[in-house]
Write an enzyme that holds these catalytic residues in place. Sequence first.
Site, PDB file in Angstrom:
ATOM      1  N   ASP A 200      34.489  42.967  36.309  1.00  0.00           N
ATOM      2  CA  ASP A 200      34.312  41.626  35.741  1.00  0.00           C
ATOM      3  C   ASP A 200      34.076  40.669  36.893  1.00  0.00           C
ATOM      4  O   ASP A 200      34.018  41.095  38.053  1.00  0.00           O
ATOM      5  CB  ASP A 200      35.514  41.224  34.868  1.00  0.00           C
ATOM      6  CG  ASP A 200      35.077  40.352  33.692  1.00  0.00           C
ATOM      7  OD1 ASP A 200      34.372  39.360  33.945  1.00  0.00           O
ATOM      8  OD2 ASP A 200      35.418  40.664  32.541  1.00  0.00           O
ATOM      9  N   HIS A 269      29.093  38.847  33.376  1.00  0.00           N
ATOM     10  CA  HIS A 269      30.378  39.240  33.981  1.00  0.00           C
ATOM     11  C   HIS A 269      30.122  40.150  35.188  1.00  0.00           C
ATOM     12  O   HIS A 269      30.754  41.190  35.352  1.00  0.00           O
ATOM     13  CB  HIS A 269      31.275  39.941  32.950  1.00  0.00           C
ATOM     14  CG  HIS A 269      31.798  39.005  31.897  1.00  0.00           C
ATOM     15  ND1 HIS A 269      32.745  38.047  32.165  1.00  0.00           N
ATOM     16  CD2 HIS A 269      31.494  38.875  30.581  1.00  0.00           C
ATOM     17  CE1 HIS A 269      33.012  37.361  31.049  1.00  0.00           C
ATOM     18  NE2 HIS A 269      32.264  37.843  30.076  1.00  0.00           N
ATOM     19  N   GLU A 333      28.943  37.528  26.410  1.00  0.00           N
ATOM     20  CA  GLU A 333      28.961  36.243  27.114  1.00  0.00           C
ATOM     21  C   GLU A 333      27.996  36.205  28.302  1.00  0.00           C
ATOM     22  O   GLU A 333      28.350  35.735  29.374  1.00  0.00           O
ATOM     23  CB  GLU A 333      30.390  35.941  27.596  1.00  0.00           C
ATOM     24  CG  GLU A 333      31.375  35.834  26.453  1.00  0.00           C
ATOM     25  CD  GLU A 333      32.808  35.645  26.912  1.00  0.00           C
ATOM     26  OE1 GLU A 333      33.520  34.872  26.280  1.00  0.00           O
ATOM     27  OE2 GLU A 333      33.223  36.287  27.896  1.00  0.00           O
TER      28      GLU A 333
HETATM   29  C1  ACM Z   1      35.412  39.000  25.138  1.00  0.00           C
HETATM   30  O1  ACM Z   1      36.515  38.491  24.853  1.00  0.00           O
HETATM   31  N1  ACM Z   1      34.511  38.327  25.835  1.00  0.00           N
HETATM   32  C2  ACM Z   1      35.060  40.333  24.704  1.00  0.00           C
END
Ligand code: ACM
Length: 691
Positions: A200, A269, A333
């Site tokens: 991440d 990420h 995201e």
């Molecule tokens: C997440 O909470 N972005 C999977």
Amino acid sequence: MKRPECALAAALALALAAAGVAAAPSPDIIPAPLKADLAPGAAPVRIVQDEPIRFAPADAEAAFVARRLAELARRSRGLRLRPTPARNDRPGPAIVLQRDAALAPEAYRLEIGAGGARITAADDAGLFYGMASLWQLMTADAERGPVALTAQAITDRPRFSWRGLLLDSARHMQSEAEIERLIDWMALHKLNVLQWHLTDDQGWRLPVPAYPRLVSVGAWRAPAPEPWRDRPPPPRYGGYYSEAQIRRIVAFARRRGVTIVPEIESPGHALPAVLAYPRFGFTGGATAADMSDWGVFPAIFDPSRATLAFLEAVLGRTMDLFPGPFIAIGGDEAMKDAWRGSSAVQERIKALGLADDTALQAWFTRQICDFVSAHGRRAIGWDDILAGAPPPSTAVAAWRSGAALAAASTGRDVVVATAPTLYFDNRQSLAPGEPPGRGVVVSLRDVYAFQPLPAGIAPAANAHVLGLQGALWTEEIRSDEELERMALPRAAALAEIAWTAPERLDFDDFTRRLQADAARTRGLGLRADAPGAPLAPTAAVLPSQALGQCSAKLPLNLEDPWLPAGAGPVDLVDILDSCWTVPPRKLDGVRGISLRLDVLPYNFELGPDAWKLVRHPPTMPAGDLTIRLDTCAGPVVASAPLPSAPHDGSAPITAALAPQTGSHALCVILAAPKLNPLWAIRWVSLGPVRS
Ligand code: ACM
């Protein structure tokens, strides 16, 4: 034709239901088994010192299960059992492990009768689960030594095939020993998937020999700056799991029926990988210093052939280390601003004949999914990938409400992982003293009441719901203690709703069984304490957790990251709106208000939430405290300037309160000139102004 005993049982059930008799409590097993037939009048069955556990000599997995039962019985009961590779043709009581290929995957039968206990299963997982149930029955009380069990026949099988937890080791790492303790606990509660979040924006934890900078650069971050502090910062944070550690964890999990699903995030990420290898992506302006931020970052992989070749090398390595059927590919995201700003990316969109950057992400995801399937595995991505049409074999982890229904209704396999109820980094109660984490209250009862099948799903789509997954995200969870206190006991509720048939679910009976389970869990070296009681709103000093949030946009329970986990206060603050409410109380004669404030780094990347930020303009240069009566639009009844950012991170503040009569709520606003540092309230006390 119905078999007579079935007809009899059905008639009995109907008669009991008509008489208003509640279903019998489950045996002392979590998750509750499908069916337990008692043998009325039969004597209790004693499991005695030195009782053999017999299994077929050639059955290595049965030998493992026998050894594990012996170890658990010794540790949790002081009872010595003897794993014995032998056919079961000897006289005397014994625990017997045996196979029957006719049973369903993960199913088992546990018969407790005159000859001892007999566990029958087709596969290794079923044998392990039968053992786990027997161990739980043997430890339903706090006694030591031999145990008398009720004679019964338990027939059990899971409701869902995916019963998972996600462990985020990217934001904060856990030791190999802690991960194994968690896996062991999971298996003994019949959870069978650990989605291991290894990459991440804050750290890359998987070594890939061809790309050494992923860990030499990407695994480390400096602490968030706290320039107001008058002492040196803590050391940089980070690390990674070595190949040997990963192989040991995978083998440990496999023997317990737990599949590890490694997660490699893309295209978003991705900050550490992009910092380590800038040619594979865009930082979007983020730097190494931003790796101590939380949230949604602008960094994203460049959707080029070169990046895909890099990710294929990473995924190839991942598949070498993790033999399970699923590979998690992230997909959530992804901020695509950098793609929109890159002429090279825009050219690629045209060259590929795609409409826009959303279609480009879909194309990119498809390349990753195809690579994974070409290697005989299945990809699973967050529900964001539904915006493009990923290959039909790609499963979806639904974290947003509505996504599970959307996925299953269009014939796609889905794991229900819905926020906030299945995000176990949310606090469990209003009690002070909870570990840091997210601020929505998700109680044990909330988890137990969660409906795995989305409302409105057609029966034909039910089979696409593979199961459930709870998430242990670790932005704020920094220690084993904090992790365990967040995971437990809610993971036990998750285990029960994922395994047990819905008609057997009973929250009161579950909480009864949880008492013994907490003791077992402690015996496994894990904390299993339910949260404490919330404070009465009339308490003299109200901690931030007992205050309301004016708009509850993104409340977080925060701890100062410069202090060791658990060493400092935990303050509940809405990072999008520095505004709290004090519940109504009598203000007659109250002349002042005192608060203890803390300052914390504002280390949040708001990404798509930036527009939600509420700014309260200060009236004084260093910022101010304003208190309004009844509502946040009410008259100002107290105000004071904020102190300068304190060297020890904390400061008292007091203000005179204009005289009031009767009961009133208060709205408390901290208006600071800048977002960083973040002013948080530790507690509020109403009374005479103290100096
Ligand atoms: C997440 O909470 N972005 C999977």
